[in-house]
Design a protein around this motif. Structure first.
Motif, PDB file in Angstrom:
ATOM      1  N   LYS A 216       0.844  -1.202   0.000  1.00  0.00           N
ATOM      2  CA  LYS A 216       0.000   0.000   0.000  1.00  0.00           C
ATOM      3  C   LYS A 216       0.880   1.252   0.000  1.00  0.00           C
ATOM      4  O   LYS A 216       0.614   2.241  -0.657  1.00  0.00           O
ATOM      5  CB  LYS A 216      -0.891  -0.012   1.241  1.00  0.00           C
ATOM      6  N   LYS A 217       2.013   1.143   0.762  1.00  0.00           N
ATOM      7  CA  LYS A 217       2.870   2.322   0.895  1.00  0.00           C
ATOM      8  C   LYS A 217       3.465   2.697  -0.466  1.00  0.00           C
ATOM      9  O   LYS A 217       3.430   3.852  -0.881  1.00  0.00           O
ATOM     10  CB  LYS A 217       3.977   2.056   1.911  1.00  0.00           C
TER      11      LYS A 217
ATOM     12  N   ASN B 198       0.902   4.225  -2.703  1.00  0.00           N
ATOM     13  CA  ASN B 198       0.599   5.602  -2.314  1.00  0.00           C
ATOM     14  C   ASN B 198       1.754   6.539  -2.650  1.00  0.00           C
ATOM     15  O   ASN B 198       1.533   7.677  -3.060  1.00  0.00           O
ATOM     16  CB  ASN B 198       0.277   5.676  -0.819  1.00  0.00           C
TER      17      ASN B 198
ATOM     18  N   GLN C  13       1.361   7.360  -6.209  1.00  0.00           N
ATOM     19  CA  GLN C  13       0.196   8.228  -6.422  1.00  0.00           C
ATOM     20  C   GLN C  13       0.457   9.653  -5.924  1.00  0.00           C
ATOM     21  O   GLN C  13      -0.047  10.619  -6.483  1.00  0.00           O
ATOM     22  CB  GLN C  13      -0.990   7.618  -5.671  1.00  0.00           C
ATOM     23  N   ASP C  14       1.255   9.760  -4.865  1.00  0.00           N
ATOM     24  CA  ASP C  14       1.476  11.077  -4.256  1.00  0.00           C
ATOM     25  C   ASP C  14       2.516  11.918  -4.979  1.00  0.00           C
ATOM     26  O   ASP C  14       2.669  13.097  -4.670  1.00  0.00           O
ATOM     27  CB  ASP C  14       1.925  10.914  -2.791  1.00  0.00           C
TER      28      ASP C  14
END
Ligand code: PLP
Length: 406
Positions: free
Chosen positions: A3-4, A7, A10-11
């Protein structure tokens, strides 16, 4: 993908020079300095944020590298002018003359040829073996071995490497595990599973528009810096530099990678199931009949599926050629090498991308001349595609029980 890492990717957010939503492209091969001392320090690699010369690094290449490091969950990534530029730099950085490599025998033909033929110049030997035979891998390691090399899903046979198990073997011998993840970006995260270095041909899924050739090495900051060293870095000295304009266009295409991978996988899974039910000889990691299905299931990020590649064995090269020509005529895709395009691409690897591998070795590894490799496209109506493909096979009498060996 953890997940990290998802993200982190995505960030990522950059502003262009005038507040644009895309980073500005650095259209320069060389950079100015107000102080000569800073130029010297930059040359020595001691000045963060300063650029000297674009073969060493450029803002656009660093942006793309940052996105790829986030994709693979590694500290850093260096981009190159091709997948082979990335792979050959890694190998030459890790291996000296007279040393040894343990490699999967089913790897991209260019990688195979480099290890088998080119590295003879340096007396570097490679043991090519069945990478799913973990005992054989462990037994073939000698004091001279400097790396274990494999593809997470292999080209063209779609063998699945058990990356966690291979990593254990590599760690026990204090050597790095290098994984080419070109066939399974997002679906498999090799670094998370214990790979030390992850390479890609960006030419394929990651760019996704078949208009660019590029590669990447993802790894620790130390290793990536060693590749860039002005005195001893294979990346720096072999000169396989990615152009900034291309780095910028690949970064823009990467924004849709997650959507594309899901669709490639969904379409390939659909066709593989249908064709298997039609009694065709299909290999696809998403089928329970695939020998590596459970390993893949165990190590994959399920939301991205089993990937966009499948193979079909139609018995002979003549059958394969007839089918590919007919499918191209019916606008089902292109008779072309490469993969990861919006249209389906098909080729017979024995006579194209794996032709560097001698015929008897192709036979030994199960690469028949009737094998077609499909990179399944992003077709919106995959049921219609299936019907059209099936009609091509019916016309050529390739569907069971009519299969003819021509
Ligand atoms: N790795 C794999 C698995 C490939 O399929 C290819 C190319 O087909 C490469 C590496 C080489 O990449 P490039 O053509 O970008 O040099």
């Amino acid at each position: 993908m953890s997940k990290k890492a998802a993200n982190d990717l995505q960030d990522l957010q950059y502003f262009g020079e005038y507040g644009g939503v895309n980073p500005s492209i650095s259209d320069s091969s060389t950079y100015t300095f107000l102080s000569a001392k800073t130029m010297f320090d930059t040359f020595e690699g001691n000045t963060e944020g300063c650029y000297l010369y674009s073969r060493h690094s450029s803002p656009s290449n660093l942006y793309l590298g940052e996105a790829l490091a986030a994709l693979e969950g590694t500290e850093t990534a260096n981009v190159y002018a091709s997948g082979m530029g990335a792979i050959t730099s890694v190998i030459l950085q890790l291996c000296n003359a007279n040393e040894h490599i343990v490699s999967s025998r089913t790897v991209y033909g260019g990688t195979y040829a480099f290890m088998k033929n080119f590295l003879k110049k340096l007396h570097i030997k490679t043991s090519f073996l069945d990478i799913t035979d973990l005992d054989a891998v462990a037994k073939s390691i000698t004091p001279e071995t400097k790396m274990i090399y494999c593809e997470s899903v292999s080209n063209p046979l779609l063998e699945v490497a058990d990356i966690a198990a291979l990593s254990k073997i590599a760690k026990a011998h204090h050597i790095p595990l290098v994984v080419d993840n070109t066939f399974s970006p997002l679906s498999i995260s090799p670094a998370k599973l214990g790979a030390d270095i992850v390479v890609h041909s960006l030419t394929k899924f990651i760019n996704g528009t078949s208009d660019a050739v590029a590669g990447v090495v993802c790894g620790t900051t130390d290793f990536c810096l060693s590749l860039k060293d002005v005195n001893s870095g294979a990346g720096m000295l072999l000169g396989s530099t990615l152009d900034s304009l291309r780095a910028a266009s690949i970064l823009k295409n990467m924004r849709t990678l997650h959507i594309r991978m899901k669709k490639h996988s969904e379409n390939a899974q659909f066709l593989a199931e249908k064709f298997e039910a039609d009694d065709l000889r299909i290999v696809y990691p998403g089928l329970p009949s695939h020998p590596g299905h459970l390993v893949m299931e165990d190590q994959m990020n399920p939301q991205y599926g089993f990937g966009g590649l499948l193979t079909m064995d139609v018995g002979s090269l003549k059958n394969a050629n007839n089918l590919m020509e007919r499918m191209q005529d019916r606008k089902l895709g292109y008779l072309a090498v490469s993969l990861g395009f919006y249209k389906t691409l098909f080729s017979a690897p024995g006579t194209s991308t794996s032709s560097e591998i001698p015929l008897e070795e192709q036979e030994e590894m199960g690469l028949g001349d009737g094998l077609i490799r499909f990179s399944i496209g992003l077709d919106d109506d995959i049921e219609r595609t299936y019907e059209l493909m099936k009609s091509c096979m019916q016309d050529l009498k390739l569907l069971h029980p009519n299969v003819e060996k021509v």
